[in-house]
Structures are given as structure tokens and as C-alpha cells.
Design an enzyme around this catalytic site. Structure first.
Site, PDB file in Angstrom:
ATOM      1  CE1 TYR A   1      49.544 -68.724  30.684  1.00 44.52           C
ATOM      2  CE2 TYR A   1      47.213 -67.489  31.416  1.00 44.52           C
ATOM      3  CZ  TYR A   1      48.096 -68.163  30.724  1.00 44.52           C
ATOM      4  OH  TYR A   1      47.647 -67.603  28.710  1.00 44.52           O
TER       5      TYR A   1
ATOM      6  N   GLY B   1      53.712 -56.290  23.763  1.00 42.17           N
ATOM      7  CA  GLY B   1      54.325 -56.659  21.660  1.00 42.17           C
ATOM      8  C   GLY B   1      55.064 -57.411  21.962  1.00 42.17           C
TER       9      GLY B   1
END
Length: 302
Positions: free
Chosen positions: A69, A222
């Protein structure tokens, strides 16, 4: 809904092995930029550090991160170390290994089993820890089986570098493979209200039966995935949000937590206001009718 005084304990608790955590945690991926990885623009370092410290103030004691990350200027692990060390005694930091990004930010060859010690040690170094609380093996597409990789992590667990093990991006078959080698405390898969997935539904049920935490990622994002939170909320989500005086993103998180007491949410953000809203979502209690309404749209999408 008012979110000013709501803290993470409103979502309830679960145990990752012997480590109790609030079910509303924090995902560190979005700390490093306006979008994940090398997408978007790098974050403001001071703001990201402030977000982490505010998360702790709001009772968050479960942070999900990884050495991969990072953006061109920011590393999630470095930010966590700088903001929070010396770490609170109840803070559980969960990291993941397997995928690999080169220094230029591009995805490189995924780890072989013998590479995983280096991945673990890199997380230890960046976080300033002498052991990792939980390490998830993220399954890589090039490998059909996770047995060798998970076995390598089990050896590091025996050596004291890792306390507990989990797996990510897996099927029920992979869970069985891992459990034959060492205990699994969590399964981290993509799972969202608007993304029907029978395989993950089955894993959700199995994890409930076996007392394993199920930890969805991209629950708020999503279909937007790495790019950040979706804005494509259907009318059912918006209607339920209005009924609770909440945002659609909060309803998505509340629905996630309502999937079972073993479900943990790890929404990520680099925005302090969004953080407060995310944590407050743990206090939303959906009615049976609202859950049926949301579930029906999910099934229709499938």
C-alpha cells in the site's frame, strides 16, 4: 443521524484468535493517495497522520494494511508507524503478503513460498514491530493452491514472527487447504451490497459456522474498487439512508455488518469527516424490512 460522539464500539466486538477487535475497523489503503496504489495523487502526509490518530480516538482498534500500500510519496505502513507508535496495547494491525509491487509502483512477480519471509520482515521493519498480529495470505491468480504459501507462513508463525494467520481472495476449497495446515482466524474477500457473489456468500456462511471472521473489502467502494467509494447508489439504498438520516455509504457499511456477528468492516479513507461517518455507521440498526429490501435488489443484480 448524529455521528459526533459515536465510537467504534457501537458496532460490537469479535476476536481474531485471542485478539478482541471492534467490528468497525479501518483500511489503510486510501491513506496514501486520492485512489489506491499508483492511481490518483499522493495524499497530504499530515492529513493522513491526523486521520489515523482520529481513528484511534474514535475507538478503532483494528487496522488493515500491507507493505504494497504505497503511492509515489506515501507508504501506509510508514504513516501508521509515524502516527501511532508506540502503539496502543489493544490495537490489532492486520497485514497481508503475496502480491508485490516494485519501487516504481508497478505490480511485479507474485511471491513464491520462499519469498514470504522477506515480505513479512518488510512489514515488520516498516511498522516497527517485532511480530505481526495477523498476516493474511492473499491468493495470487498464478497459483491454484495456497498450501505451499500458507505452509511457509505457518512456519513463520511457529518462529514467533506472526501471531495469527488469515487468507484473502479465496474460495471454500482454499480455506480447507489452509485449515489443514494451521488455524485460520479470518477470511478477507471482496464483498459488497451491489456485487452478488455466490462463492463469497458460501464462505460467509462457513466462516459463521466455524467462528472465523469474515472481512469484506470494497464494501463501500463497490464496483469502483481501487478508485474509491462508489456514487452509484440505487434508490433502495438512498431510501433506507433517508429513513435513518444517514449517507448511502453508511447504509452500505451497516448492511455489511448485518451479515453476521462474525463480519468485520474495514472502510478506508483519507478524509477525517468520512472517517467519522464510517465509524458512526456501526450504530445503525437496520430493520428486517429494510434488510429484505436491500437483499432483494442485491439478488436482482445477480
Amino acid at each position: 443521524m448524529s455521528s459526533q460522539t459515536i465510537t467504534a464500539d457501537a458496532a460490537g466486538t469479535w476476536e481474531l484468535g485471542d485478539l478482541p477487535v471492534h467490528r468497525l475497523g479501518f483500511g489503510a489503503m486510501r491513506l496514501t493517495g486520492s485512489a489506491a496504489f499508483h492511481h490518483g495523487t499522493p495524499s497530504d502526509r499530515a492529513r493522513s497522520i491526523a486521520v489515523l490518530r482520529k481513528a484511534i480516538d474514535l475507538g478503532v482498534n483494528h487496522i488493515d494494511t500491507a507493505a504494497f500500500y504505497f503511492s509515489s510519496l506515501r507508504s501506509a505502513n510508514e504513516l501508521i508507524n509515524s502516527a501511532l507508535a508506540p502503539y496502543p496495547e489493544d490495537l490489532v494491525i492486520v497485514t497481508k503478503v503475496g502480491p508485490y509491487r516494485a519501487y516504481d509502483g508497478e505490480w511485479a512477480t507474485s511471491a513464491r513460498p520462499e519469498d514470504l519471509r522477506g515480505h513479512v520482515e518488510e512489514n515488520l521493519r516498516q511498522l516497527g514491530r517485532d511480530h505481526l498480529d495477523v498476516v493474511n495470505l492473499r491468493r495470487m491468480p498464478r497459483y491454484d493452491s495456497i498450501a505451499e504459501h500458507f505452509g511457509a507462513l505457518a512456519e513463520l508463525r511457529e518462529a514467533g514472527l506472526i501471531r495469527h494467520l488469515g487468507i484473502s481472495n479465496v474460495t471454500r476449497r482454499h480455506l480447507a487447504e489452509a485449515q489443514a495446515i494451521a488455524p485460520v482466524v479470518c477470511v478477507q474477500n471482496r464483498y459488497a451490497l451491489d456485487r452478488p457473489d455466490p462463492d463469497s456468500d458460501e464462505l460467509l456462511r462457513v466462516c459463521d459456522e466455524e467462528g472465523i471472521a469474515f472481512v469484506p473489502f470494497y464494501a463501500v467502494a463497490g464496483e469502483a474498487g481501487e478508485q474509491g467509494a462508489t456514487t452509484a447508489h440505487d434508490e433502495d439504498v438512498r431510501a433506507v439512508a433517508r429513513a435513518h438520516g444517514a449517507s448511502p455509504a453508511q447504509i452500505r457499511l451497516a448492511w455489511t455488518l448485518h451479515q453476521g456477528p462474525h463480519v468485520l468492516a474495514i472502510p478506508g479513507t483519507g478524509n477525517p469527516d468520512h472517517l467519522t461517518e464510517n465509524v458512526a455507521a456501526g450504530a445503525i440498526r437496520l430493520t428486517d424490512e429494510e434488510l429484505k429490501r436491500l437483499d432483494s435488489r442485491r439478488h436482482e443484480a445477480g
